[in-house]
Each structure stands twice: as C-alpha cells, then as structure tokens.
Motif scaffolding. Structure first.
Motif, short mmCIF file in Angstrom:
data_model
loop_
_atom_site.label_atom_id
_atom_site.label_comp_id
_atom_site.label_asym_id
_atom_site.label_seq_id
_atom_site.Cartn_x
_atom_site.Cartn_y
_atom_site.Cartn_z
N TYR A 229 0.87 -1.18 0.00
CA TYR A 229 0.00 0.00 0.00
C TYR A 229 0.91 1.22 0.00
O TYR A 229 1.75 1.36 0.88
CB TYR A 229 -0.91 0.01 1.22
CG TYR A 229 -1.76 1.26 1.35
CD1 TYR A 229 -2.74 1.54 0.39
CD2 TYR A 229 -1.59 2.14 2.40
CE1 TYR A 229 -3.53 2.68 0.49
CE2 TYR A 229 -2.37 3.28 2.52
CZ TYR A 229 -3.33 3.56 1.55
OH TYR A 229 -4.11 4.69 1.65
N LYS A 274 -2.47 -4.68 7.16
CA LYS A 274 -3.42 -4.21 6.15
C LYS A 274 -4.82 -4.04 6.75
O LYS A 274 -5.49 -3.02 6.53
CB LYS A 274 -3.47 -5.20 4.98
CG LYS A 274 -4.23 -4.69 3.77
CD LYS A 274 -4.30 -5.76 2.69
CE LYS A 274 -3.01 -5.90 1.94
NZ LYS A 274 -3.11 -6.88 0.82
N LEU A 300 -6.01 -3.17 -0.86
CA LEU A 300 -6.41 -2.22 0.17
C LEU A 300 -7.15 -1.00 -0.37
O LEU A 300 -8.16 -0.60 0.22
CB LEU A 300 -5.19 -1.81 1.00
CG LEU A 300 -5.44 -0.90 2.20
CD1 LEU A 300 -6.51 -1.46 3.12
CD2 LEU A 300 -4.13 -0.70 2.97
N PRO A 301 -6.71 -0.35 -1.45
CA PRO A 301 -7.45 0.81 -1.95
C PRO A 301 -8.91 0.49 -2.26
O PRO A 301 -9.81 1.29 -1.95
CB PRO A 301 -6.68 1.21 -3.21
CG PRO A 301 -5.29 0.75 -2.94
CD PRO A 301 -5.46 -0.54 -2.21
#
Length: 309
Positions: A229, A274, A300-301
């Motif tokens: 990330y 995460k 993650l986004p």
C-alpha cells in the motif's frame, strides 16, 4: 547427448561469462585496495546492463502477475549460485509479503544439500530436472524462471523444457545472448554484464545481475497482487520484535495515527497491518475490515473505497 570435452571447451570459449577480463590480467599484482576498487568498478556496470532490459523484465512481471492472480506460483530454478539466489528470493516472500511458502518456490539442482554445499555434478542431470518439475505438478497458471549465467546448464534447460511442456509460462534468464536456455523458454531474458574480474566466477557480476532482477520480479509482482500500500509492506508477517515495531510504524505512517492507536488496532487485527490500516482509516471493526479485504482480493485501496461508502 552429453557433449565431449572438446565440444564443451569450444562451447565455453564462445561465452562472455567465460571470457577473461583484459583490464585485470593479474589480480595478485594489484594491491588490496586496487583489487577491491576493480571489483567495485566492474559491479557498477551491472545496473546499466539491467536497465537496458527493463521493458522485457516488465513484460515478464505482467505475465507472472496475471497467472498468480489466478492462483499460480512463481518458481525459480537454477544450479549453484543461481539456484541459491532463487531460494533466497523465494524465502523472503512470506515474511515480506505474507505469501504462503508454496506461492514462490526455489528449486536447486542437487536438492537441499546443494544450498549449503556445492554439488557441482548435479547441474548436468536433465533427468533430475524433469523429476523435480513433475513433482511440482505445474499448470498453465504457474511461471518458471530458469536461471543460468552461462545459459547452457543442462539441468536448467531440461527443467524449463519440462515446465513448458506442462503448460507453465517459462523464462530463460542468462548472462549470454542467443543461449540454449533462452531458446528453450517462452521468453528469453539475456543480460550480458561482461567478463568477470575472476575469469568464469559467475557468482560475481552475473550473480549481482541475477539478484537485481529477482528483486524486481518478486517485488513488482507482489505490488501487482496488492501486497503493498503506497510504498509500505502491509502484508508482512510480524514474527520478531523488529517486524512488530515495523508494523506499528507502518500503520502510523500510512494513517497518521499515534502509537497508542496503532498498537490497539494491530492487536484487534491480530497483527495484520493491512486490516489494521483499513480499520483505522474507515472506523470499521477489525473483523469487518478483514471481510472487506477478502472481498477485495486483498487490494487495500478497493477495500478502503468499499468501507467508506
């Protein structure tokens, strides 16, 4: 058919990796400082050689990533130093990226014994290579990177040939152009770095080249798989005090939270960085954050977007 000694000598004579470096005709005549400087000078040539092949490396990364997204594996195959470098890169993926140990695999001619001690005749066995590839039960989702500085190592060529026959995507990575290894694979990655300071000692510049490229293959692939990330390791496994501290610092940097918040979020998320980031950024409970991550295939986004709707 195994080449005769005369044929092998003639073959090696043509390889850049076996040629003598005219700049350093007598290493013992150099002072220790001159010798160290000479090696450093030669090593400095390697990144530029790799740079010229970045487009090809990127294409290979994209192919590996596509297959791993479908559940495939990344397999490195080599003999001697290349085999050990493949095992090194593979062994670092679980703690760095949280991968299962079976996802990135290093295979070396001669097996485990060859990791710590040279088993030099193992590189000549095509039969062992075929057996090693058969044991992996390769599929079209797998990628096999055959690594050999010379590009002519029988074990590695046989492994790539067998892997390709099983439908895996194959790469022949060597430090000589127009190599038999490159010809045996789907893609040839042939990066010439010139003759070694110590003639034929391909653990030097060739080994440095291999390490640089393997770093790129595994790291960039993991980026494409959502294992990072921004520029943070967010799937690392905190298996020691240093990594636990790194996890906390990563969470603080990624979310701009304080140490107490980071520690609490990590504890609630079972140490999963995460999930902790997602929980802090969205205010969701750790369990719900973990669910969103699974639904987002670990990206993650995408999970952040879903969690803030």
């Amino acid at each position: 058919m195994t080449p005769s000694e005369n044929e092998l000598r003639s073959e090696l004579e043509l390889l850049v990796t076996e040629s003598a470096n005219p700049a350093y005709p007598d290493l013992a005549a150099l002072s220790t400082r001159e010798l160290a400087a000479a090696m450093n000078t030669e090593d400095a040539l390697v990144p530029a050689a790799v740079q010229r092949h970045v487009p090809a490396i990127a294409a290979i990364i994209d192919e590996i990533s596509r297959r791993m997204k479908r559940g495939g594996r990344l397999v490195y195959v080599g003999a001697g130093t290349p085999g050990r470098l493949g095992i090194l890169d593979a062994s670092e993926c679980p703690p760095t990226f949280g991968t299962d140990p079976t996802q990135v695999v290093g295979v070396i001619a001669g097996g485990r014994a060859a990791v710590k001690q040279a088993v030099e005749d193992a590189e000549d066995s095509a039969e062992n290579a075929q057996q090693d590839m058969a044991a992996l039960r390769l599929t079209t989702n797998d990628s096999v990177i055959g690594i050999a500085a010379s590009g002519r190592t029988p074990y590695v060529i046989a492994a790539v040939t067998a892997a390709r026959a099983q439908g895996a995507y194959t790469v022949g990575f060597s430090c000589n152009e127009n190599s038999p290894l490159g010809a045996a694979a789907d893609a040839a990655l042939e990066i010439e770095v010139g003759p070694e300071v110590l003639t034929g000692s391909t653990r030097l510049k060739a080994g440095t080249c291999q390490k640089l490229v393997l770093n790129m293959l595994s790291t960039a692939t993991m980026v494409r798989l959502g294992k990072t990330y921004k520029n943070f390791m967010v799937d690392l496994r905190a298996t020691n005090a240093k990594l636990r501290a790194r996890s906390e610092r990563t969470l603080m940097r990624a979310t701009d939270c304080d140490a107490a918040t980071a520690a609490a979020a990590l504890e609630a998320a079972g140490g999963h960085v995460k999930a902790a980031i997602l929980a802090v950024m969205t205010g969701l409970p750790a369990a719900r954050a973990a669910e969103l991550l699974e639904q987002s295939q670990g990206f993650l986004p995408a999970a952040i977007t879903a969690g803030t709707r």
